[in-house]
Design a protein around this motif. Sequence first.
Motif, PDB file in Angstrom:
ATOM      1  N   GLU A   9      90.973  20.791  44.256  1.00 37.58           N
ATOM      2  CA  GLU A   9      90.681  20.732  45.686  1.00 37.58           C
ATOM      3  C   GLU A   9      89.707  21.827  46.100  1.00 37.58           C
ATOM      4  OE1 GLU A   9      94.300  20.793  47.886  1.00 37.58           O
ATOM      5  OE2 GLU A   9      94.991  18.864  47.113  1.00 37.58           O
ATOM      6  N   GLU A  10      89.696  22.979  45.388  1.00 34.25           N
ATOM      7  CA  GLU A  10      88.773  24.073  45.687  1.00 34.25           C
ATOM      8  C   GLU A  10      87.993  24.442  44.441  1.00 34.25           C
ATOM      9  OE1 GLU A  10      91.192  27.239  47.229  1.00 34.25           O
ATOM     10  OE2 GLU A  10      90.839  26.612  49.300  1.00 34.25           O
ATOM     11  N   ILE A  11      86.743  24.859  44.652  1.00 37.83           N
ATOM     12  CA  ILE A  11      85.888  25.304  43.550  1.00 37.83           C
ATOM     13  C   ILE A  11      85.269  26.644  43.915  1.00 37.83           C
ATOM     14  CG2 ILE A  11      85.361  22.952  42.776  1.00 37.83           C
ATOM     15  CD1 ILE A  11      82.664  23.250  44.262  1.00 37.83           C
ATOM     16  N   ASP A  12      84.694  27.326  42.915  1.00 33.09           N
ATOM     17  CA  ASP A  12      83.977  28.575  43.196  1.00 33.09           C
ATOM     18  C   ASP A  12      82.779  28.275  44.076  1.00 33.09           C
ATOM     19  OD1 ASP A  12      85.754  29.905  41.648  1.00 33.09           O
ATOM     20  OD2 ASP A  12      84.471  30.016  39.873  1.00 33.09           O
ATOM     21  N   ASP A  13      82.573  29.126  45.074  1.00 33.86           N
ATOM     22  CA  ASP A  13      81.435  28.939  45.974  1.00 33.86           C
ATOM     23  C   ASP A  13      80.135  29.144  45.187  1.00 33.86           C
ATOM     24  OD1 ASP A  13      79.578  28.877  47.955  1.00 33.86           O
ATOM     25  OD2 ASP A  13      80.532  30.378  49.247  1.00 33.86           O
ATOM     26  N   PRO A  14      79.343  28.072  45.013  1.00 35.39           N
ATOM     27  CA  PRO A  14      78.112  28.195  44.219  1.00 35.39           C
ATOM     28  C   PRO A  14      77.065  29.106  44.861  1.00 35.39           C
ATOM     29  CG  PRO A  14      78.201  26.054  45.298  1.00 35.39           C
ATOM     30  CD  PRO A  14      79.523  26.708  45.548  1.00 35.39           C
ATOM     31  N   GLU A  15      77.168  29.344  46.165  1.00 34.24           N
ATOM     32  CA  GLU A  15      76.171  30.160  46.854  1.00 34.24           C
ATOM     33  C   GLU A  15      76.553  31.642  46.890  1.00 34.24           C
ATOM     34  OE1 GLU A  15      75.512  28.566  50.702  1.00 34.24           O
ATOM     35  OE2 GLU A  15      74.856  26.587  49.982  1.00 34.24           O
ATOM     36  N   ALA A  16      77.756  31.938  46.465  1.00 34.85           N
ATOM     37  CA  ALA A  16      78.197  33.336  46.494  1.00 34.85           C
ATOM     38  C   ALA A  16      77.549  34.120  45.355  1.00 34.85           C
ATOM     39  CB  ALA A  16      79.713  33.399  46.383  1.00 34.85           C
ATOM     40  N   THR A  17      77.191  35.349  45.628  1.00 39.82           N
ATOM     41  CA  THR A  17      76.609  36.228  44.606  1.00 39.82           C
ATOM     42  C   THR A  17      77.387  37.530  44.568  1.00 39.82           C
ATOM     43  OG1 THR A  17      75.037  37.119  46.223  1.00 39.82           O
ATOM     44  CG2 THR A  17      74.288  35.258  44.867  1.00 39.82           C
ATOM     45  N   LYS A  18      77.397  38.106  43.417  1.00 42.17           N
ATOM     46  CA  LYS A  18      78.106  39.369  43.231  1.00 42.17           C
ATOM     47  C   LYS A  18      77.406  40.477  44.017  1.00 42.17           C
ATOM     48  CE  LYS A  18      79.445  42.543  39.501  1.00 42.17           C
ATOM     49  NZ  LYS A  18      79.413  42.749  38.027  1.00 42.17           N
ATOM     50  N   PRO A  19      78.132  41.259  44.860  1.00 48.90           N
ATOM     51  CA  PRO A  19      77.503  42.338  45.621  1.00 48.90           C
ATOM     52  C   PRO A  19      76.839  43.362  44.685  1.00 48.90           C
ATOM     53  CG  PRO A  19      79.721  41.894  46.430  1.00 48.90           C
ATOM     54  CD  PRO A  19      79.564  41.113  45.166  1.00 48.90           C
ATOM     55  N   GLU A  20      75.730  43.906  45.177  1.00 45.65           N
ATOM     56  CA  GLU A  20      74.979  44.853  44.351  1.00 45.65           C
ATOM     57  C   GLU A  20      75.790  46.109  44.044  1.00 45.65           C
ATOM     58  OE1 GLU A  20      71.296  45.680  46.212  1.00 45.65           O
ATOM     59  OE2 GLU A  20      70.540  43.611  46.082  1.00 45.65           O
ATOM     60  N   ASP A  21      76.640  46.514  44.966  1.00 48.40           N
ATOM     61  CA  ASP A  21      77.397  47.752  44.763  1.00 48.40           C
ATOM     62  C   ASP A  21      78.738  47.509  44.069  1.00 48.40           C
ATOM     63  OD1 ASP A  21      78.576  46.384  46.801  1.00 48.40           O
ATOM     64  OD2 ASP A  21      78.957  48.148  48.062  1.00 48.40           O
ATOM     65  N   TRP A  22      78.921  46.283  43.511  1.00 44.86           N
ATOM     66  CA  TRP A  22      80.205  45.989  42.852  1.00 44.86           C
ATOM     67  C   TRP A  22      80.251  46.717  41.505  1.00 44.86           C
ATOM     68  CZ3 TRP A  22      84.202  43.001  44.746  1.00 44.86           C
ATOM     69  CH2 TRP A  22      85.272  42.774  43.877  1.00 44.86           C
ATOM     70  N   ASP A  23      81.304  47.442  41.283  1.00 42.73           N
ATOM     71  CA  ASP A  23      81.502  48.185  40.033  1.00 42.73           C
ATOM     72  C   ASP A  23      82.689  47.562  39.317  1.00 42.73           C
ATOM     73  OD1 ASP A  23      82.224  50.016  38.036  1.00 42.73           O
ATOM     74  OD2 ASP A  23      81.417  51.711  39.183  1.00 42.73           O
ATOM     75  N   ASP A  24      82.415  46.907  38.130  1.00 39.95           N
ATOM     76  CA  ASP A  24      83.491  46.226  37.413  1.00 39.95           C
ATOM     77  C   ASP A  24      84.609  47.172  37.016  1.00 39.95           C
ATOM     78  OD1 ASP A  24      82.263  43.816  37.665  1.00 39.95           O
ATOM     79  OD2 ASP A  24      81.237  43.911  35.744  1.00 39.95           O
ATOM     80  N   GLU A  25      84.234  48.434  36.693  1.00 36.87           N
ATOM     81  CA  GLU A  25      85.260  49.396  36.290  1.00 36.87           C
ATOM     82  C   GLU A  25      86.118  49.801  37.487  1.00 36.87           C
ATOM     83  OE1 GLU A  25      83.567  52.666  34.269  1.00 36.87           O
ATOM     84  OE2 GLU A  25      82.786  51.472  32.586  1.00 36.87           O
ATOM     85  N   GLU A  26      85.459  49.971  38.646  1.00 39.46           N
ATOM     86  CA  GLU A  26      86.180  50.392  39.856  1.00 39.46           C
ATOM     87  C   GLU A  26      86.879  49.210  40.527  1.00 39.46           C
ATOM     88  OE1 GLU A  26      86.639  53.214  41.695  1.00 39.46           O
ATOM     89  OE2 GLU A  26      85.847  54.484  40.099  1.00 39.46           O
ATOM     90  N   ASP A  27      86.142  48.102  40.654  1.00 39.61           N
ATOM     91  CA  ASP A  27      86.629  46.981  41.460  1.00 39.61           C
ATOM     92  C   ASP A  27      87.223  45.849  40.641  1.00 39.61           C
ATOM     93  OD1 ASP A  27      85.683  48.303  43.736  1.00 39.61           O
ATOM     94  OD2 ASP A  27      83.679  47.463  43.466  1.00 39.61           O
ATOM     95  N   GLY A  28      87.078  45.896  39.312  1.00 38.29           N
ATOM     96  CA  GLY A  28      87.590  44.827  38.477  1.00 38.29           C
ATOM     97  C   GLY A  28      86.573  43.723  38.297  1.00 38.29           C
TER      98      GLY A  28
END
Length: 541
Positions: free
Chosen positions: A278-297
């Motif tokens: 019923e739900e899918i990943d939003d194809p228009e969403a992009t990862k924020p530039e300041d996202w830190d995988d170590e900090e934010d997962g």
Amino acid sequence: MEESKRKICAQYAVLLLACCFFSQLYASSDVKFYESFDEAFDGKWIVSEKEEYSGVWKHAKSEGHDDYGLLVSEKARKYAIVKELDNVVDLKEGTVVLQYEVRLQEGLECGGAYLKYLRPQEAGWTAKGFDNASPYTVMFGPDKCGATNKVHFILKHKNPKSGEFIEHHLKFPPSVPSDKLTHVYTAVLKPDNEVLIFVDGEEKKKANFLSADDFEPPLIPAETIPDPEDKKPEDWDERAKIPDPDAKKPDDWDEDAPMEIEDEEAEKPEGWLDDEPEEIDDPEATKPEDWDDEEDGLWEAPKTDNPKCEEAPGCGEWKRPMKRNPAYKGKWHAPLIDNPNYKGIWKPRDIPNPDYFELDKPNFEPIAAIGIEIWTMQDGILFDNILIASDEKVAESYRKTAWKPKFDVEKEKQKAEETAESGGLKRYQKVVFDLLYKVADVPFLGEHKAKVLDLLEKAEAQPNLTVSVVISVVVVFFSILLKLIFGGKKQPQPQPARASAETEKADAAETSTSNSQATEEKEEQSEDAAAPPRRRTRRDN
């Protein structure tokens, strides 16, 4: 220049005539007391020295006039002041008229503007110790706060049997005008036991002192009362119906059958997409530039509705819908039958009322002073032209000469301001609300009056609600009218079948469970909202 002199002379002549008129009135035996506040009240009116009465009284002009009055000068204060009369007024001698003016220059949201007509000091009070407990005969005038909006008339009357003084309140009194103009309040006590209440010379209420329909509690007590010593017998059975002791549960009654079962006749709609979520990943969403995988997962795109599901009858695993179980009967209960031991609802026996008395006329206590003892959240309350007379025509003359000219000037100024502020719409709303307030004074509204007045006050503060309020008041008015005409008895409803009754009980239980779950979810949401800000998760963007 000559024209100017003539005008000044004419004005002085009118003033002289007015002074002569009032002097003659006051000299008349029909005037028992009159206070115009033209001169300072110091020395004539005594301010209470009780610590709680910290409000400051002032001798001040009414806004827009040269006329003086007694002014409440501070907000959120208690006030107390008293004037002893030169001669005691006997309310048993013919007609007595109580009249005074009050102007709520800042409006009145919560407070009183009434007078207390006090008994002689032998009753146990002093001018400097004047307070809420000082014994009065009549309390009269406006009082407004919350659901209270009334022109009080309270008589304190002595029960000749018990010796106790009891407050008797006029039922369904008129409401307080909602503007900031000078209004005159008049109470006429007549020798035939009638009391008339006027606002601005217009009769708003007629009552009889001895009528139980007009005063609460009635002046004449009930002839009998319930015996306070009478007790309900232990074996007294008030149950009209009881479970049939001979009834037995039918053999085919299955208490464990579920309320709902799967609809075996249901078929999966054609085109149902079993493999589509019923739900899918939003194809228009992009990862924020300041996202830190170590900090934010690990970042995950937020979900959005699957567009394929919008065109199809449904997505995901299909399940048969539930339907009501025809075999469901719920918990069995024995049917009710008439109780052979039923004795009715118990009440104590009546005995003669030891405080009962008969009365041809109220036993009025004399008036020896006039006091103002109020608590108010507003300042700007101005008292003026306090009169006690024995002739209604005298009171009418004071209204025409002392009150009406001021009121007319204030009314014209109010109209001009309303026109300048908002033109014709404001005038229309004023006319509508004036009419609605008059409707709210209709006696048969009874206990609904407070609700109607509260609705009107809220609507006045929000003019955009005028039309809806008119409709609401009309609906309330005609509902009560129809109820009075046709009565309010409900027709007896047919008793539902036992299975249906049990079904309703089960439905109620399920609803209660759902409500409990919803409450728990709300509490969890509230706790989450109250918690400190968390670190961003991988689903945040």
